[in-house]
Design an enzyme around this catalytic site. Structure first.
Site, mmCIF file in Angstrom:
data_model
loop_
_atom_site.group_PDB
_atom_site.id
_atom_site.type_symbol
_atom_site.label_atom_id
_atom_site.label_comp_id
_atom_site.label_asym_id
_atom_site.label_seq_id
_atom_site.Cartn_x
_atom_site.Cartn_y
_atom_site.Cartn_z
ATOM 1 N N GLY A 39 -5.381 0.648 0.196
ATOM 2 C CA GLY A 39 -5.667 1.819 -0.630
ATOM 3 C C GLY A 39 -7.044 2.397 -0.406
ATOM 4 O O GLY A 39 -7.948 1.728 0.134
ATOM 5 N N ASN A 40 -7.190 3.629 -0.766
ATOM 6 C CA ASN A 40 -8.510 4.275 -0.749
ATOM 7 C C ASN A 40 -8.526 5.427 -1.742
ATOM 8 O O ASN A 40 -7.483 6.004 -2.053
ATOM 9 C CB ASN A 40 -8.933 4.731 0.659
ATOM 10 C CG ASN A 40 -7.764 5.039 1.556
ATOM 11 O OD1 ASN A 40 -7.142 6.079 1.402
ATOM 12 N ND2 ASN A 40 -7.437 4.111 2.460
ATOM 13 N N SER A 84 -13.952 4.497 4.167
ATOM 14 C CA SER A 84 -12.530 4.192 4.371
ATOM 15 C C SER A 84 -12.090 4.602 5.771
ATOM 16 O O SER A 84 -12.479 5.660 6.270
ATOM 17 C CB SER A 84 -11.686 4.955 3.340
ATOM 18 O OG SER A 84 -10.334 4.917 3.711
ATOM 19 N N SER A 85 -11.224 3.795 6.365
ATOM 20 C CA SER A 85 -10.697 4.120 7.695
ATOM 21 C C SER A 85 -9.779 5.349 7.630
ATOM 22 O O SER A 85 -9.416 5.904 8.661
ATOM 23 C CB SER A 85 -9.906 2.923 8.247
ATOM 24 O OG SER A 85 -8.835 2.621 7.366
ATOM 25 N N GLU A 86 -9.408 5.744 6.405
ATOM 26 C CA GLU A 86 -8.502 6.894 6.266
ATOM 27 C C GLU A 86 -9.217 8.119 5.696
ATOM 28 O O GLU A 86 -8.571 9.014 5.138
ATOM 29 C CB GLU A 86 -7.289 6.485 5.443
ATOM 30 C CG GLU A 86 -6.436 5.567 6.292
ATOM 31 C CD GLU A 86 -5.251 4.933 5.602
ATOM 32 O OE1 GLU A 86 -5.172 4.981 4.365
ATOM 33 O OE2 GLU A 86 -4.428 4.359 6.321
ATOM 34 N N HIS A 105 -4.960 7.101 -2.436
ATOM 35 C CA HIS A 105 -3.922 6.587 -1.535
ATOM 36 C C HIS A 105 -3.644 5.133 -1.904
ATOM 37 O O HIS A 105 -4.578 4.346 -2.086
ATOM 38 C CB HIS A 105 -4.401 6.671 -0.076
ATOM 39 C CG HIS A 105 -3.580 5.826 0.856
ATOM 40 N ND1 HIS A 105 -2.224 6.008 1.036
ATOM 41 C CD2 HIS A 105 -3.910 4.763 1.634
ATOM 42 C CE1 HIS A 105 -1.767 5.102 1.880
ATOM 43 N NE2 HIS A 105 -2.765 4.333 2.256
HETATM 44 P P1 13P Z 1 -9.326 1.244 4.029
HETATM 45 O O1 13P Z 1 -9.713 -0.064 3.379
HETATM 46 O O2 13P Z 1 -10.000 1.429 5.372
HETATM 47 O O3 13P Z 1 -9.584 2.415 3.121
HETATM 48 O O4 13P Z 1 -7.766 1.211 4.354
HETATM 49 C C1 13P Z 1 -6.852 0.694 3.427
HETATM 50 C C2 13P Z 1 -5.466 1.193 3.650
HETATM 51 O O5 13P Z 1 -4.722 1.339 2.723
HETATM 52 C C3 13P Z 1 -4.976 1.484 4.988
HETATM 53 O O6 13P Z 1 -3.684 2.081 4.895
#
Ligand code: 13P
Length: 267
Positions: A39-40, A84-86, A105
């Site tokens: 999640g993010n 966040s990666s997203e 998310h």
């Molecule tokens: P992050 O921790 O990078 O935000 O990613 C979590 C996630 O839900 C990837 O789908």
């Protein structure tokens, strides 16, 4: 209890936004909408800056200082952790929807089950849903943390406030973080009800005429004559479950106007 700072419309300090994101992180974790570091969550701080949850950390265990401020390209402006990666997906939503100030998310299990089964939540089965969230479409799969993910959801962002992401999860957004979170909660609840109707032998869909009455009822209650739902599917005529009409925001507005005028003329 909802902290006062999270009431819609309240002007907040950055510190309050930090605290709200941590609070929503705990909510999505406690409700089982995420596991592990999933999640993010982000908030638009101002015209140039986004406050986001960090990557690779439990969103139920964040402290305000763990959050990261980025610019609109996703470059870190402040914070010690990585964003966040997203973040690119969040930035896309902020870019396409100037009315949106918060994005959430998560991977709530029932809605994510629909997303993994390739089934959109787009049937008119719940009256409340029709005038609030509307349909929740299914975006195709895109590899997390890559531009594929943003490309996959892009066609749906302007017309919807909640999107199922195939084989992945759900993204919701709104004018404030509380609304974005509630849209996540509503999506999961909708998915749960939809699943139960399948288990009980099928869904009884509302007709186009019922939809029109709902829209009118909402206008009469005075909450808003403009349903926040971005798009929804109404059953057409004598509904048989296969014919559906997709209504855009604009078409829905016209439908409301027509219904109100017809109602006035009949009085
Ligand atoms: P992050 O921790 O990078 O935000 O990613 C979590 C996630 O839900 C990837 O789908």
């Amino acid at each position: 209890m909802i902290p006062e700072s999270m009431s819609p419309g309240v002007q907040k300090t950055e510190q309050q936004h930090r605290s709200d994101i941590c609070g929503v992180g705990r909510w999505i974790h406690d409700r089982g909408f995420v596991a592990s570091t999933d999640g993010n969550i982000s908030v638009r701080l101002d015209a140039d800056r986004i406050l986001t949850s960090p990557t690779c950390m439990s969103k139920g265990m964040m402290a305000p200082e763990d959050l990261v401020v980025t610019d609109l390209e996703g470059r870190r402006v402040s914070g010690t952790r990585e964003a966040s990666s997203e973040i690119a997906m969040h930035l896309l939503i902020y870019r396409l929807r100037p009315d949106v100030n918060a994005v959430c998310h998560a991977h709530p299990p029932t809605a994510t089950g629909f997303a993994a089964a390739g089934v959109a939540l787009d049937k008119p089965i719940l009256c409340e849903l029709i005038v609030t969230l509307g349909e929740v479409p299914l975006a195709p799969y895109g590899t997390p943390g890559t531009p594929e993910l943003s490309d996959a959801i892009e066609p749906y962002v302007k017309q919807h406030d909640a999107i199922l992401m195939a084989n992945h999860g759900v993204v919701t957004y709104g004018p404030d973080l509380l609304t974005a979170f509630m849209r996540m909660e509503t999506t999961e609840h909708f998915a749960h009800v939809a699943l139960v109707t399948e288990l009980l032998g099928g869904q009884k869909l509302l007709s186009g005429a019922e939809l029109e009455k709902l829209v009118l009822a909402r206008a009469q209650y005075g909450a808003s004559s403009r349903a926040p739902a971005a798009g929804l599917h109404a059953a057409s005529g004598g509904f048989n479950g296969s014919e559906r009409i997709s209504l855009t925001r604009h078409e829905l507005d016209s439908l409301i106007d027509e219904a109100v005028q017809r109602d006035r003329a009949q009085r």
